[in-house]
Design a protein around this motif. Structure first.
Motif, PDB file in Angstrom:
ATOM      1  N   LEU A 150      -7.403   7.584 -24.760  1.00  0.00           N
ATOM      2  CA  LEU A 150      -8.420   8.294 -23.983  1.00  0.00           C
ATOM      3  C   LEU A 150      -9.030   7.429 -22.893  1.00  0.00           C
ATOM      4  N   LEU A 151      -8.704   6.148 -22.883  1.00  0.00           N
ATOM      5  CA  LEU A 151      -9.396   5.214 -21.991  1.00  0.00           C
ATOM      6  C   LEU A 151      -8.519   4.690 -20.869  1.00  0.00           C
TER       7      LEU A 151
ATOM      8  N   ASP B 239     -10.756   5.496 -26.822  1.00  0.00           N
ATOM      9  CA  ASP B 239     -11.646   5.341 -27.930  1.00  0.00           C
ATOM     10  C   ASP B 239     -12.451   6.613 -28.070  1.00  0.00           C
ATOM     11  N   LEU B 240     -13.052   6.808 -29.249  1.00  0.00           N
ATOM     12  CA  LEU B 240     -13.776   8.037 -29.554  1.00  0.00           C
ATOM     13  C   LEU B 240     -15.009   8.240 -28.683  1.00  0.00           C
ATOM     14  N   SER B 241     -15.580   7.150 -28.181  1.00  0.00           N
ATOM     15  CA  SER B 241     -16.776   7.260 -27.349  1.00  0.00           C
ATOM     16  C   SER B 241     -16.516   8.075 -26.089  1.00  0.00           C
ATOM     17  N   VAL B 242     -15.251   8.114 -25.633  1.00  0.00           N
ATOM     18  CA  VAL B 242     -14.910   8.882 -24.442  1.00  0.00           C
ATOM     19  C   VAL B 242     -15.173  10.368 -24.666  1.00  0.00           C
ATOM     20  N   LEU B 243     -14.940  10.837 -25.892  1.00  0.00           N
ATOM     21  CA  LEU B 243     -15.182  12.251 -26.180  1.00  0.00           C
ATOM     22  C   LEU B 243     -16.648  12.609 -25.989  1.00  0.00           C
ATOM     23  N   LEU B 244     -17.539  11.694 -26.343  1.00  0.00           N
ATOM     24  CA  LEU B 244     -18.964  11.939 -26.115  1.00  0.00           C
ATOM     25  C   LEU B 244     -19.255  12.043 -24.623  1.00  0.00           C
ATOM     26  N   SER B 245     -18.601  11.206 -23.830  1.00  0.00           N
ATOM     27  CA  SER B 245     -18.795  11.243 -22.380  1.00  0.00           C
ATOM     28  C   SER B 245     -18.292  12.548 -21.782  1.00  0.00           C
ATOM     29  N   LEU B 246     -17.346  13.193 -22.462  1.00  0.00           N
ATOM     30  CA  LEU B 246     -16.806  14.473 -21.986  1.00  0.00           C
ATOM     31  C   LEU B 246     -17.603  15.663 -22.483  1.00  0.00           C
TER      32      LEU B 246
ATOM     33  N   SER C  69      -5.120  11.199 -46.665  1.00  0.00           N
ATOM     34  CA  SER C  69      -4.967  11.803 -47.992  1.00  0.00           C
ATOM     35  C   SER C  69      -3.596  12.439 -48.197  1.00  0.00           C
ATOM     36  N   GLN C  70      -3.181  13.316 -47.287  1.00  0.00           N
ATOM     37  CA  GLN C  70      -1.938  14.055 -47.490  1.00  0.00           C
ATOM     38  C   GLN C  70      -0.693  13.227 -47.178  1.00  0.00           C
ATOM     39  N   LEU C  71      -0.722  12.499 -46.063  1.00  0.00           N
ATOM     40  CA  LEU C  71       0.463  11.746 -45.635  1.00  0.00           C
ATOM     41  C   LEU C  71       0.431  10.280 -46.072  1.00  0.00           C
ATOM     42  N   LYS C  72      -0.672   9.860 -46.711  1.00  0.00           N
ATOM     43  CA  LYS C  72      -0.829   8.468 -47.179  1.00  0.00           C
ATOM     44  C   LYS C  72      -0.669   7.463 -46.039  1.00  0.00           C
ATOM     45  N   GLY C  73      -1.161   7.851 -44.865  1.00  0.00           N
ATOM     46  CA  GLY C  73      -1.069   6.984 -43.703  1.00  0.00           C
ATOM     47  C   GLY C  73      -2.400   6.324 -43.389  1.00  0.00           C
ATOM     48  N   SER C  74      -2.473   5.719 -42.214  1.00  0.00           N
ATOM     49  CA  SER C  74      -3.659   4.968 -41.807  1.00  0.00           C
ATOM     50  C   SER C  74      -4.247   5.551 -40.521  1.00  0.00           C
ATOM     51  N   VAL C  75      -5.548   5.358 -40.370  1.00  0.00           N
ATOM     52  CA  VAL C  75      -6.256   5.786 -39.167  1.00  0.00           C
ATOM     53  C   VAL C  75      -7.002   4.584 -38.606  1.00  0.00           C
ATOM     54  N   VAL C  76      -6.831   4.344 -37.310  1.00  0.00           N
ATOM     55  CA  VAL C  76      -7.511   3.252 -36.624  1.00  0.00           C
ATOM     56  C   VAL C  76      -8.299   3.840 -35.465  1.00  0.00           C
ATOM     57  N   LEU C  77      -9.609   3.644 -35.466  1.00  0.00           N
ATOM     58  CA  LEU C  77     -10.482   4.236 -34.458  1.00  0.00           C
ATOM     59  C   LEU C  77     -11.262   3.158 -33.723  1.00  0.00           C
ATOM     60  N   MET C  78     -11.317   3.277 -32.406  1.00  0.00           N
ATOM     61  CA  MET C  78     -12.144   2.380 -31.601  1.00  0.00           C
ATOM     62  C   MET C  78     -13.405   3.126 -31.167  1.00  0.00           C
ATOM     63  N   VAL C  79     -14.547   2.472 -31.343  1.00  0.00           N
ATOM     64  CA  VAL C  79     -15.817   3.007 -30.849  1.00  0.00           C
ATOM     65  C   VAL C  79     -16.552   1.865 -30.182  1.00  0.00           C
ATOM     66  N   ARG C  80     -16.770   1.974 -28.899  1.00  0.00           N
ATOM     67  CA  ARG C  80     -17.458   0.903 -28.199  1.00  0.00           C
ATOM     68  C   ARG C  80     -18.956   1.070 -28.295  1.00  0.00           C
ATOM     69  N   GLY C  81     -19.629   0.011 -28.710  1.00  0.00           N
ATOM     70  CA  GLY C  81     -21.078   0.042 -28.801  1.00  0.00           C
ATOM     71  C   GLY C  81     -21.701   0.147 -27.426  1.00  0.00           C
ATOM     72  N   SER C  82     -22.867   0.761 -27.354  1.00  0.00           N
ATOM     73  CA  SER C  82     -23.529   0.951 -26.070  1.00  0.00           C
ATOM     74  C   SER C  82     -24.567  -0.140 -25.843  1.00  0.00           C
ATOM     75  N   ASP C  83     -24.599  -0.652 -24.601  1.00  0.00           N
ATOM     76  CA  ASP C  83     -25.622  -1.625 -24.232  1.00  0.00           C
ATOM     77  C   ASP C  83     -26.974  -0.941 -24.043  1.00  0.00           C
ATOM     78  N   ASP C  84     -26.928   0.377 -23.924  1.00  0.00           N
ATOM     79  CA  ASP C  84     -28.155   1.161 -23.729  1.00  0.00           C
ATOM     80  C   ASP C  84     -28.686   1.604 -25.080  1.00  0.00           C
ATOM     81  N   SER C  85     -29.838   1.097 -25.458  1.00  0.00           N
ATOM     82  CA  SER C  85     -30.415   1.431 -26.765  1.00  0.00           C
ATOM     83  C   SER C  85     -30.803   2.894 -26.872  1.00  0.00           C
TER      84      SER C  85
END
Length: 267
Positions: A54-55, A146-153, A173-189
């Motif tokens: 997404l980035l 990264d998932l943060s892009v979805l918030l921007s959209l 659960s079903q496919l016994k696979g792995s999930v890797v997610l990136m979420v960038r922290g925001s500098d804006d509190s």
């Protein structure tokens, strides 16, 4: 992939992790090296990978992968990698350049109210579902950068979390696979939505890799600090979380890790 990072995590291409959610994060630094590591690691492990980019563009990821000894183009051609280029997909929907299809477009939510990510989930499910009579590979993997892009959209945090939940049910659960997610922290509190998403995913994750910039500022020999958190689980008979902190230096084709204050430049 970066051998030192795999060693720190206890990962092996011969036996890649299964059924795990790995959260990647960054605060005041660029942690894209983590995404490139896991993408190359799972491809070298022979896993079927669905990559929601997404980035950045495909060419960007492919150039970095070639430095690590991989060709994403070849992985696509042999059916091991399913790549969704978010920038191009968004353009297709917004400017009407996509071809007509009976299947919903993965980025159809952009033209609506942003509340439904069903099309994106269906894309993931179709990409990773084993083909009848197809070749057997190691467990499938979903990587999102990264998932943060979805918030921007305009997608709400609750809808992003619903998307993650359905992906985990299918992949973990079903496919016994792995999930890797990136979420960038925001500098804006004041970015409450991004903080809400990051905190919720921290609670769900089996392990967390969070990169941060140095509090002392820029240093040519130490580029940042990486915190690795392994969640305690009943299956692994670990009641407490295990946390380790390392500093790192990014090189052209590698990343070196060392304990805090143990950089070669300091010693």
């Amino acid at each position: 992939m970066f051998a030192e990072l795999s060693e720190l995590l206890g990962d092996s291409v011969e036996r890649p992790p299964q059924g795990k959610l790995t959260l990647l994060g960054a605060t005041k630094t660029d942690a894209s090296f983590l995404v490139h590591h896991f993408l190359s690691f799972y491809l070298k492990a022979g896993c079927k990978v669905c990559f929601l980019a997404l980035l950045q563009s495909f060419s960007h990821y492919n150039i970095v992968a070639q430095k690590l000894g991989l060709s994403l183009t070849s992985a696509q051609e042999r059916g091991q990698l399913v790549f969704l280029e978010g920038l191009k997909a968004a353009q297709d929907v917004l400017f009407g350049t996509r071809q007509e299809s009976a299947e919903p477009h993965p980025f159809q939510f952009i033209s609506g109210d942003g509340s439904s990510l069903k099309g994106l989930y269906d894309f993931v499910r179709t990409a990773l579902s084993p083909a009848v009579g197809g070749d057997s590979r190691n467990s499938p993997v979903l990587i999102v950068d990264d998932l943060s892009v979805l918030l921007s959209l305009g997608v709400k945090p609750t809808d992003v979390l619903d998307f993650v939940h359905y992906c985990r049910v299918t992949v973990n659960s079903q496919l016994k696979g792995s999930v890797v997610l990136m979420v960038r922290g925001s500098d804006d509190s004041e970015d409450e939505e991004n903080e809400l998403l990051a905190k919720a995913l921290r609670h769900q994750s089996n392990r967390i890799l969070w990169a941060e910039g140095l509090a002392t500022g820029f240093c040519k020999d130490v580029h940042g600090q990486l915190t690795i958190v392994r969640r305690g689980s009943w299956e692994e008979k670990a009641e407490r979380d295990l946390q380790q902190v390392f500093q790192y230096k990014i090189q052209d084709r590698n990343v070196s890790f060392f304990a805090r204050g143990m950089s070669a430049a300091v010693l």
